[in-house]
Design a protein around this motif. Structure first.
Motif, PDB file in Angstrom:
ATOM      1  N   GLN A 104       0.840  -1.201   0.000  1.00  0.00           N
ATOM      2  CA  GLN A 104       0.000   0.000   0.000  1.00  0.00           C
ATOM      3  C   GLN A 104       0.877   1.253   0.000  1.00  0.00           C
ATOM      4  N   PRO A 105       0.490   2.267  -0.759  1.00  0.00           N
ATOM      5  CA  PRO A 105       1.280   3.502  -0.786  1.00  0.00           C
ATOM      6  C   PRO A 105       0.940   4.415   0.392  1.00  0.00           C
ATOM      7  N   ASP A 106       1.825   5.378   0.636  1.00  0.00           N
ATOM      8  CA  ASP A 106       1.575   6.492   1.557  1.00  0.00           C
ATOM      9  C   ASP A 106       1.411   6.065   3.010  1.00  0.00           C
ATOM     10  N   LEU A 107       2.046   4.967   3.408  1.00  0.00           N
ATOM     11  CA  LEU A 107       2.000   4.509   4.794  1.00  0.00           C
ATOM     12  C   LEU A 107       3.414   4.517   5.367  1.00  0.00           C
ATOM     13  N   PHE A 108       3.575   5.089   6.556  1.00  0.00           N
ATOM     14  CA  PHE A 108       4.913   5.070   7.162  1.00  0.00           C
ATOM     15  C   PHE A 108       5.203   3.738   7.842  1.00  0.00           C
ATOM     16  N   ALA A 109       4.153   2.967   8.158  1.00  0.00           N
ATOM     17  CA  ALA A 109       4.351   1.700   8.862  1.00  0.00           C
ATOM     18  C   ALA A 109       3.280   0.696   8.454  1.00  0.00           C
ATOM     19  N   LYS A 110       3.706  -0.557   8.378  1.00  0.00           N
ATOM     20  CA  LYS A 110       2.782  -1.681   8.259  1.00  0.00           C
ATOM     21  C   LYS A 110       3.166  -2.651   9.374  1.00  0.00           C
ATOM     22  N   TYR A 111       2.188  -3.115  10.124  1.00  0.00           N
ATOM     23  CA  TYR A 111       2.547  -3.880  11.313  1.00  0.00           C
ATOM     24  C   TYR A 111       1.408  -4.794  11.753  1.00  0.00           C
ATOM     25  N   THR A 112       1.731  -5.690  12.648  1.00  0.00           N
ATOM     26  CA  THR A 112       0.743  -6.462  13.388  1.00  0.00           C
ATOM     27  C   THR A 112       1.162  -6.470  14.848  1.00  0.00           C
ATOM     28  N   LEU A 113       0.200  -6.304  15.732  1.00  0.00           N
ATOM     29  CA  LEU A 113       0.462  -6.415  17.167  1.00  0.00           C
ATOM     30  C   LEU A 113      -0.229  -7.645  17.748  1.00  0.00           C
ATOM     31  N   ASN A 114      -0.755  -8.495  16.879  1.00  0.00           N
ATOM     32  CA  ASN A 114      -1.628  -9.575  17.343  1.00  0.00           C
ATOM     33  C   ASN A 114      -1.328 -10.887  16.625  1.00  0.00           C
ATOM     34  N   ALA A 115      -0.076 -11.123  16.284  1.00  0.00           N
ATOM     35  CA  ALA A 115       0.285 -12.363  15.605  1.00  0.00           C
ATOM     36  C   ALA A 115       0.211 -13.536  16.584  1.00  0.00           C
ATOM     37  N   ASN A 116      -0.371 -14.644  16.149  1.00  0.00           N
ATOM     38  CA  ASN A 116      -0.362 -15.825  17.015  1.00  0.00           C
ATOM     39  C   ASN A 116       0.962 -16.577  16.858  1.00  0.00           C
ATOM     40  N   ALA A 117       1.177 -17.560  17.713  1.00  0.00           N
ATOM     41  CA  ALA A 117       2.473 -18.243  17.748  1.00  0.00           C
ATOM     42  C   ALA A 117       2.787 -18.931  16.424  1.00  0.00           C
ATOM     43  N   ARG A 118       1.756 -19.421  15.748  1.00  0.00           N
ATOM     44  CA  ARG A 118       1.982 -20.128  14.482  1.00  0.00           C
ATOM     45  C   ARG A 118       2.350 -19.172  13.355  1.00  0.00           C
ATOM     46  N   ALA A 119       1.706 -17.994  13.333  1.00  0.00           N
ATOM     47  CA  ALA A 119       1.911 -17.055  12.231  1.00  0.00           C
ATOM     48  C   ALA A 119       3.116 -16.139  12.439  1.00  0.00           C
ATOM     49  N   ALA A 120       3.561 -15.978  13.677  1.00  0.00           N
ATOM     50  CA  ALA A 120       4.611 -14.995  13.963  1.00  0.00           C
ATOM     51  C   ALA A 120       5.848 -15.138  13.080  1.00  0.00           C
ATOM     52  N   PRO A 121       6.378 -16.350  12.866  1.00  0.00           N
ATOM     53  CA  PRO A 121       7.586 -16.451  12.024  1.00  0.00           C
ATOM     54  C   PRO A 121       7.373 -16.019  10.583  1.00  0.00           C
ATOM     55  N   LEU A 122       6.129 -16.062  10.125  1.00  0.00           N
ATOM     56  CA  LEU A 122       5.835 -15.724   8.729  1.00  0.00           C
ATOM     57  C   LEU A 122       6.165 -14.270   8.429  1.00  0.00           C
ATOM     58  N   TYR A 123       5.924 -13.374   9.387  1.00  0.00           N
ATOM     59  CA  TYR A 123       6.081 -11.951   9.120  1.00  0.00           C
ATOM     60  C   TYR A 123       7.530 -11.561   8.876  1.00  0.00           C
ATOM     61  N   ARG A 124       8.444 -12.273   9.464  1.00  0.00           N
ATOM     62  CA  ARG A 124       9.868 -11.955   9.260  1.00  0.00           C
ATOM     63  C   ARG A 124      10.284 -12.197   7.812  1.00  0.00           C
ATOM     64  N   LEU A 125       9.593 -13.111   7.138  1.00  0.00           N
ATOM     65  CA  LEU A 125       9.910 -13.376   5.736  1.00  0.00           C
ATOM     66  C   LEU A 125       9.614 -12.177   4.845  1.00  0.00           C
ATOM     67  N   PHE A 126       8.766 -11.265   5.320  1.00  0.00           N
ATOM     68  CA  PHE A 126       8.386 -10.087   4.544  1.00  0.00           C
ATOM     69  C   PHE A 126       9.107  -8.826   5.013  1.00  0.00           C
ATOM     70  N   GLY A 127      10.096  -8.979   5.855  1.00  0.00           N
ATOM     71  CA  GLY A 127      10.880  -7.836   6.292  1.00  0.00           C
ATOM     72  C   GLY A 127      10.373  -7.156   7.539  1.00  0.00           C
ATOM     73  N   LEU A 128       9.275  -7.639   8.139  1.00  0.00           N
ATOM     74  CA  LEU A 128       8.808  -7.071   9.391  1.00  0.00           C
ATOM     75  C   LEU A 128       9.728  -7.521  10.523  1.00  0.00           C
ATOM     76  N   LYS A 129      10.002  -6.611  11.438  1.00  0.00           N
ATOM     77  CA  LYS A 129      10.911  -6.911  12.533  1.00  0.00           C
ATOM     78  C   LYS A 129      10.173  -6.878  13.860  1.00  0.00           C
ATOM     79  N   PRO A 130      10.541  -7.765  14.794  1.00  0.00           N
ATOM     80  CA  PRO A 130       9.912  -7.704  16.115  1.00  0.00           C
ATOM     81  C   PRO A 130      10.211  -6.369  16.784  1.00  0.00           C
ATOM     82  N   GLY A 131       9.231  -5.831  17.482  1.00  0.00           N
ATOM     83  CA  GLY A 131       9.446  -4.574  18.175  1.00  0.00           C
ATOM     84  C   GLY A 131       8.226  -4.185  18.993  1.00  0.00           C
ATOM     85  N   PRO A 132       8.465  -3.441  20.075  1.00  0.00           N
ATOM     86  CA  PRO A 132       9.761  -3.057  20.644  1.00  0.00           C
ATOM     87  C   PRO A 132      10.546  -4.299  21.082  1.00  0.00           C
ATOM     88  N   MET A 133      11.854  -4.268  20.894  1.00  0.00           N
ATOM     89  CA  MET A 133      12.662  -5.456  21.089  1.00  0.00           C
ATOM     90  C   MET A 133      12.524  -6.035  22.495  1.00  0.00           C
TER      91      MET A 133
END
Length: 385
Positions: A104-133
């Motif tokens: 999507q254009p014109d967004l400073f951030a794309k994120y999830t704060l509600n990933a379940n244990a099964r899906a959490a590793p998937l987001y790292r494949l798209f460049g999302l980083k865990p945070g706050p560390m």
């Protein structure tokens, strides 16, 4: 797999997907309410995306919650996905759907704060980083009814592996009759129920003061908060508390009842905690007020599902009393601007918790949900005299 934006004609199909996984469905009015998100309308973003079948009906989906943010005079936009539903026969569709929200254009951030244990590793494949560390894997809870929580754990052991359809046949368990009773709240001095969030209110002044501090904060303006509180599928209005000092509102908290499944007891989810920089103790006072009243309101525990090092510090003596939950990285973000990445301090308000909550089912004798007729919460909560 071909991905397209959600259309109004998809809503029944989206409910069918929710039904298959045992997640709460929305009324037609509820889906239209998501359309009316002021931030989404600002940038004309989709409500979400689907992967369709050969009949062009939804076969997998991902919702798109767009939010405004303020940083000083700047207005920014970000998006979090919600309700990622991919049936086994559509394996791999999650990648196409996640890619849609990330491009999507014109967004400073794309994120999830509600990933379940099964899906959490998937987001790292798209460049999302865990945070706050320090706290991306940490959720806090305060048990206020140990017996109800124990019953919930026992039911999970007995029936935790049931399918959504089998669980539905079992019926609703661990309901509390106090949930729909007008229980007076016992509040600390200077803490009050916020029944007016309109322009010109003490709340509107609080939002102006919070935005003028220059921090990166999600938009809590009367317009946006009023939209959030007007969800037509709510059965109980969210509870808003404010801390007043010197005639000014200096902190606020919002909480809502949630029953995550048929076999879980009700819990009170803290969906916002915000205070002016000059009043960091407001966080502990307001969270403590919610915890002290939770059992009387019918909750078995209180949850805070997003934390930061600052929030942990501001919780004071409440933090050591909390149970540590989570344990996996449920918070992931993609923020390319280094300055904004450093400034990002997410709260539960920034996530999809209020959007995806499983509202407390109504008693059979209750004919219709409690709804507010204005942009303030319905008058279910009252302070004790």
């Amino acid at each position: 797999m071909a991905v397209r934006p959600i259309r109004r004609s998809d809503y029944e199909g989206l409910n069918r997907l929710h039904r298959q996984v045992g997640w709460p469905e929305r009324s037609q009015a509820g889906w239209r309410w998501l359309e009316d998100n002021p931030a989404r309308r600002d940038i004309e973003a989709p409500v979400g995306w689907v992967v369709s079948n050969q009949d062009d009906e939804p076969a997998a989906m991902l919702g798109n919650l767009v939010q405004r943010f303020r940083k000083g005079p700047r207005t920014l936009y970000a998006a979090t996905g919600f309700s990622l539903i991919v049936p086994p026969e559509r394996s791999g569709a999650s990648r196409s759907l996640i890619q849609a929200i990330l491009t999507q254009p014109d967004l400073f951030a794309k994120y999830t704060l509600n990933a379940n244990a099964r899906a959490a590793p998937l987001y790292r494949l798209f460049g999302l980083k865990p945070g706050p560390m320090e706290t991306h894997a940490l959720k806090l809870s305060w048990v206020v009814d140990p017996l109800a929580c124990l019953k919930g754990r026992l039911l999970r052991r007995l029936w935790g592996g049931l399918s959504a359809s089998d669980a539905h046949r079992l019926g609703e368990r661990l309901m509390n009759p106090r949930l729909f009773e007008p229980i007076p709240l016992v509040l600390p001095r200077d803490v009050m129920v916020l029944n007016n969030i309109r322009a010109g209110s003490a709340y509107a002044d609080f939002w102006r003061d919070l935005a003028n501090e220059g921090r990166l904060v999600a938009d809590r303006s009367p317009e946006v908060l009023g939209w959030r509180l007007s969800d037509p599928d709510q059965t109980l209005p969210p509870l808003l508390l404010g801390l007043m000092r010197g005639g000014r509102l200096i902190g606020m908290a919002a909480a809502m009842m949630n029953k995550t499944s048929l076999i879980e007891p009700p819990c009170l989810d803290i969906i916002d905690l915000a205070a002016l920089e000059t009043a960091p103790d407001a966080v502990e006072i307001l969270a403590g007020a919610l915890i002290e009243n939770a059992r009387a309101l019918g909750a078995a525990k209180v949850r805070l599902q997003v934390t930061t090092p600052e929030i942990l510090d501001q919780l004071g003596d409440l933090a050591p009393r909390a149970r540590r939950e989570g344990g996996w990285g449920h918070c992931h973000a993609l923020i390319e601007d280094p300055e904004l990445a450093r400034a990002w301090a997410p709260t539960p308000y920034d996530g999809d918790y209020a959007i995806c909550a499983r509202h407390i089912p109504l008693p059979r004798a209750w004919r219709s949900p409690i709804r507010s007729e204005t942009n303030a919460p319905a008058g279910h909560w009252v302070s004790a005299s």
